[in-house]
Design a protein around this motif. Structure first.
Motif, mmCIF file in Angstrom:
data_model
loop_
_atom_site.group_PDB
_atom_site.id
_atom_site.type_symbol
_atom_site.label_atom_id
_atom_site.label_comp_id
_atom_site.label_asym_id
_atom_site.label_seq_id
_atom_site.Cartn_x
_atom_site.Cartn_y
_atom_site.Cartn_z
ATOM 1 N N LEU A 140 13.874 45.010 40.917
ATOM 2 C CA LEU A 140 12.963 45.197 40.654
ATOM 3 C C LEU A 140 12.168 46.378 40.629
ATOM 4 N N VAL A 194 11.112 50.686 31.247
ATOM 5 C CA VAL A 194 11.803 49.838 32.845
ATOM 6 C C VAL A 194 12.888 48.699 31.867
ATOM 7 N N ARG A 231 1.433 41.277 32.295
ATOM 8 C CA ARG A 231 2.428 42.003 32.987
ATOM 9 C C ARG A 231 3.340 41.537 31.597
ATOM 10 N N ARG A 260 5.201 52.592 39.443
ATOM 11 C CA ARG A 260 6.116 51.671 40.614
ATOM 12 C C ARG A 260 5.627 50.606 41.581
ATOM 13 N N HIS A 261 6.991 50.140 41.821
ATOM 14 C CA HIS A 261 6.436 49.244 43.351
ATOM 15 C C HIS A 261 7.076 49.693 44.501
ATOM 16 N N ASN A 282 8.563 39.745 44.094
ATOM 17 C CA ASN A 282 7.726 40.254 43.615
ATOM 18 C C ASN A 282 6.498 40.049 42.174
ATOM 19 N N GLU A 305 8.296 37.678 34.869
ATOM 20 C CA GLU A 305 8.221 36.537 36.780
ATOM 21 C C GLU A 305 9.796 35.916 36.572
ATOM 22 N N SER A 360 1.314 37.319 32.598
ATOM 23 C CA SER A 360 3.018 38.076 33.178
ATOM 24 C C SER A 360 4.257 37.374 31.869
ATOM 25 N N GLN A 371 9.565 44.265 34.217
ATOM 26 C CA GLN A 371 9.541 44.423 35.588
ATOM 27 C C GLN A 371 11.222 44.583 35.586
ATOM 28 N N TRP A 409 2.244 47.021 32.845
ATOM 29 C CA TRP A 409 1.419 46.583 31.976
ATOM 30 C C TRP A 409 1.082 46.154 31.002
ATOM 31 N N ALA A 423 10.021 48.442 39.274
ATOM 32 C CA ALA A 423 8.471 48.675 38.307
ATOM 33 C C ALA A 423 8.020 48.200 37.649
ATOM 34 N N SER A 424 6.966 48.280 37.333
ATOM 35 C CA SER A 424 6.270 46.520 36.055
ATOM 36 C C SER A 424 5.809 48.017 35.204
#
Length: 258
Positions: free
Chosen positions: A108, A230, A217, A186-187, A53, A64, A61, A220, A113, A110-111
């Motif tokens: 993974l 999260v 980001r 949400r992803h 992702n 990651e 970010s 996540q 931001w 949700a994130s």
């Protein structure tokens, strides 16, 4: 085979590197650090690296993730240091744990931001956020390789708020008004990205920052549906390592007087 999970960052100007650029830099770092990588079979073997992702090009970010497979065991922290020293500043390897559980990608979901809107006053941002949150659906359009696609950007948003302050360093200090938004999303498929939410804010409240938003980001992981937070996706691996019984020799060495 040992599996190591890494958390890395994209900071400053390196936020504009593509995922392919990062892959090339990371594989060079693996060679420089002489990491005993496992390779795939076939006519063109390649290092066993699983990316999860990746953030869109142009966004920063702090969270990651990737996983590598080794043919020989290595200390995760020592490996992290060697890899970090071999990466460009801004693409920083900040955490490493041995994989002791399965399903990193499944955690993974949700994130979180942070959206920095230079030239936008906090009051204007709050009004736009309230309008977005009150909407049942917010249709936006995104150009894809198959043409323009319309979808709902509201349903994937768990939380959107205007923050008074933000913790990450400013990428572009300025004396102009600046609003900071905090977004939890949400992803889903199709993915709802921060720029889609910005398009939604423009649609429901005519909020149009005079310069492109600086997007980072912050986290996540697995979404806690009750709290809307999260969680850390590497926590299960740390917990498994902490509860795993140590060999008798290792315990004795740890408790022996200096």
């Amino acid at each position: 085979m040992q599996r190591i999970r890494l958390r890395y960052t994209k900071r400053g100007r390196l936020r504009f590197t593509s995922h392919r650029d990062f892959q090339r830099a990371f594989e060079r770092a693996l060679r420089r650090a002489e990491v005993p990588m496992a390779y795939s079979a076939g006519f063109t073997p390649h290092p066993k690296v699983s990316y999860a992702n990746a953030a869109p090009t142009g966004t920063g970010s702090e969270a990651e993730y990737l996983e590598i497979a080794l043919t020989e065991p290595r200390d995760p922290e020592r490996l992290r240091v060697l890899l970090d020293e071999s990466m460009p500043t801004g693409l920083d390897i900040v955490e490493a744990v041995e994989a002791r559980t399965s399903g990193l990608a499944d955690r993974l979901t949700a994130s979180v931001w942070e959206l920095r809107l230079d030239g936008v006053g906090p009051e204007d941002a709050r009004r736009a956020v309230d309008a977005f949150n009150a909407a049942g659906t917010v249709e936006v359009q995104r150009r894809t390789k198959n043409g323009v696609r319309t979808f709902d950007a509201r349903s994937a948003v768990v939380g959107l708020e205007s923050a008074e302050t933000h913790s990450s360093p400013a990428d572009r200090p300025t004396d102009r008004p600046c609003a900071i938004l905090r977004l939890v999303v949400r992803h889903v498929t199709p993915a709802v990205r921060p720029d889609d939410v910005l398009s939604g804010l423009r649609a429901v409240a005519d909020l149009a920052p005079p310069v492109p938003a600086a997007v980072t980001r912050l986290a996540q992981g697995l979404l806690d549906e009750e709290t809307g937070t999260v969680t850390d996706p590497l926590a299960p691996d740390r917990e498994a390592a902490a509860t795993e019984p140590q060999p008798a020799g290792a315990t004795a060495a740890a408790t022996a007087p200096a």
